[in-house]
Design a protein around this motif. Structure first.
Motif, short mmCIF file in Angstrom:
data_model
loop_
_atom_site.label_atom_id
_atom_site.label_comp_id
_atom_site.label_asym_id
_atom_site.label_seq_id
_atom_site.Cartn_x
_atom_site.Cartn_y
_atom_site.Cartn_z
N GLU A 102 -1.33 11.09 7.00
CA GLU A 102 -2.53 12.22 7.75
C GLU A 102 -2.24 12.74 8.59
OE1 GLU A 102 -5.45 8.72 6.77
OE2 GLU A 102 -4.54 9.05 8.80
N GLY A 103 -0.70 13.42 8.94
CA GLY A 103 -0.87 13.98 9.60
C GLY A 103 -0.29 14.46 11.66
N THR A 104 0.74 14.80 12.37
CA THR A 104 0.69 14.46 13.41
C THR A 104 0.77 15.50 14.46
OG1 THR A 104 2.21 13.10 14.91
CG2 THR A 104 2.81 14.12 13.32
N GLN B 105 1.28 -0.91 0.10
CA GLN B 105 -0.29 -0.25 0.17
C GLN B 105 0.88 1.56 -0.42
OE1 GLN B 105 -2.79 0.31 3.12
NE2 GLN B 105 -3.62 1.69 2.04
N VAL B 106 0.56 2.35 -0.77
CA VAL B 106 0.94 3.40 -1.43
C VAL B 106 0.86 4.11 0.58
CG1 VAL B 106 2.33 5.83 -2.28
CG2 VAL B 106 1.44 3.19 -3.39
N GLN B 107 1.54 4.52 0.70
CA GLN B 107 0.95 5.48 2.14
C GLN B 107 2.46 5.97 2.81
OE1 GLN B 107 -1.07 3.24 5.04
NE2 GLN B 107 0.58 1.75 5.61
N LEU B 108 2.18 7.17 3.65
CA LEU B 108 3.21 8.14 4.18
C LEU B 108 2.35 7.80 6.06
CD1 LEU B 108 3.78 10.87 2.14
CD2 LEU B 108 5.29 9.17 3.09
N VAL B 109 3.29 7.52 6.81
CA VAL B 109 2.07 7.07 8.17
C VAL B 109 3.53 8.23 9.24
CG1 VAL B 109 1.43 5.85 10.29
CG2 VAL B 109 1.47 5.06 7.64
N GLU B 110 3.44 9.19 9.77
CA GLU B 110 3.57 10.10 9.86
C GLU B 110 3.74 9.67 11.62
OE1 GLU B 110 1.98 13.33 7.40
OE2 GLU B 110 1.33 11.15 8.79
N SER B 111 4.19 9.95 12.66
CA SER B 111 4.54 9.48 14.41
C SER B 111 5.49 10.45 14.61
CB SER B 111 5.14 7.83 14.44
OG SER B 111 5.64 7.85 14.41
N GLY B 112 5.51 10.70 16.33
CA GLY B 112 5.92 11.48 17.57
C GLY B 112 5.39 13.22 17.68
N GLY B 113 4.10 13.10 17.27
CA GLY B 113 3.97 14.57 17.91
C GLY B 113 3.24 14.37 18.98
N ASP B 114 3.30 15.38 19.86
CA ASP B 114 2.64 15.34 21.44
C ASP B 114 2.63 16.87 21.94
OD1 ASP B 114 4.29 13.40 23.66
OD2 ASP B 114 2.72 14.58 24.19
N LEU B 115 2.70 17.04 22.89
CA LEU B 115 2.29 18.05 23.44
C LEU B 115 4.16 18.56 24.03
CD1 LEU B 115 1.10 20.92 25.42
CD2 LEU B 115 1.02 19.06 27.18
N ALA B 116 4.61 20.02 23.71
CA ALA B 116 5.91 19.67 23.87
C ALA B 116 5.88 21.41 24.64
CB ALA B 116 7.20 19.64 23.17
N GLN B 117 6.85 21.23 26.00
CA GLN B 117 7.28 22.59 26.06
C GLN B 117 8.06 23.27 25.46
OE1 GLN B 117 6.61 23.51 29.69
NE2 GLN B 117 5.21 21.59 30.01
N PRO B 118 7.75 25.17 25.40
CA PRO B 118 8.31 25.62 24.80
C PRO B 118 9.46 25.70 25.12
CG PRO B 118 6.43 26.77 26.15
CD PRO B 118 6.46 25.70 26.57
#
Length: 121
Positions: A113-115, A1-14
């Motif tokens: 789909e974005g993270t 399947q042709v796809q891109l899967v992002e990961s790692g997005g989170d709440l981060a501190q300034p």
């Protein structure tokens, strides 16, 4: 399947770091440039940075130069976004995108789909 899967997005501190990953499948990853783009709340889609298919040619939006780094591992079919010195204004949905050619900046033909990255204290 042709796809891109992002990961790692989170709440981060300034001021803190965060690393995003994008796993690619279904196409010959090493033949294409790859980019990251983002969409902040209430704003349009913004290209952030890109990397050629091979070698180390990278391109950055002025807003992230010196703080964000893109890299790729063609053996793992993955592209990464290292974000340092995060600002609240970096809050956005981050997308991985496949460029149409070995270079970057000539259009995209596949998106993940974005993270979500949220920078807040």
């Amino acid at each position: 399947q042709v796809q891109l899967v992002e990961s790692g997005g989170d709440l981060a501190q300034p001021g803190g770091p965060l690393r995003l990953s994008c796993a690619a499948s279904g196409f010959t990853f090493s033949l294409y440039g790859m980019s990251w783009a983002r969409q902040a709340p209430g704003k349009g889609l913004e290209w952030v940075l890109g990397i050629y298919s091979v070698g180390s040619d990278t391109y950055y939006a002025d807003s992230v130069k010196g703080r964000f780094t893109i890299s790729r591992d063609n053996a793992k079919n993955a592209v990464y976004l290292q974000m340092n010195s995060l600002k609240t204004g970096n809050t956005a949905l981050y997308y991985c995108a496949k460029d149409r050619r070995i270079t970057v900046g000539e259009g995209f033909d596949l998106w993940g789909e974005g993270t979500q990255v949220t920078v807040s204290s």
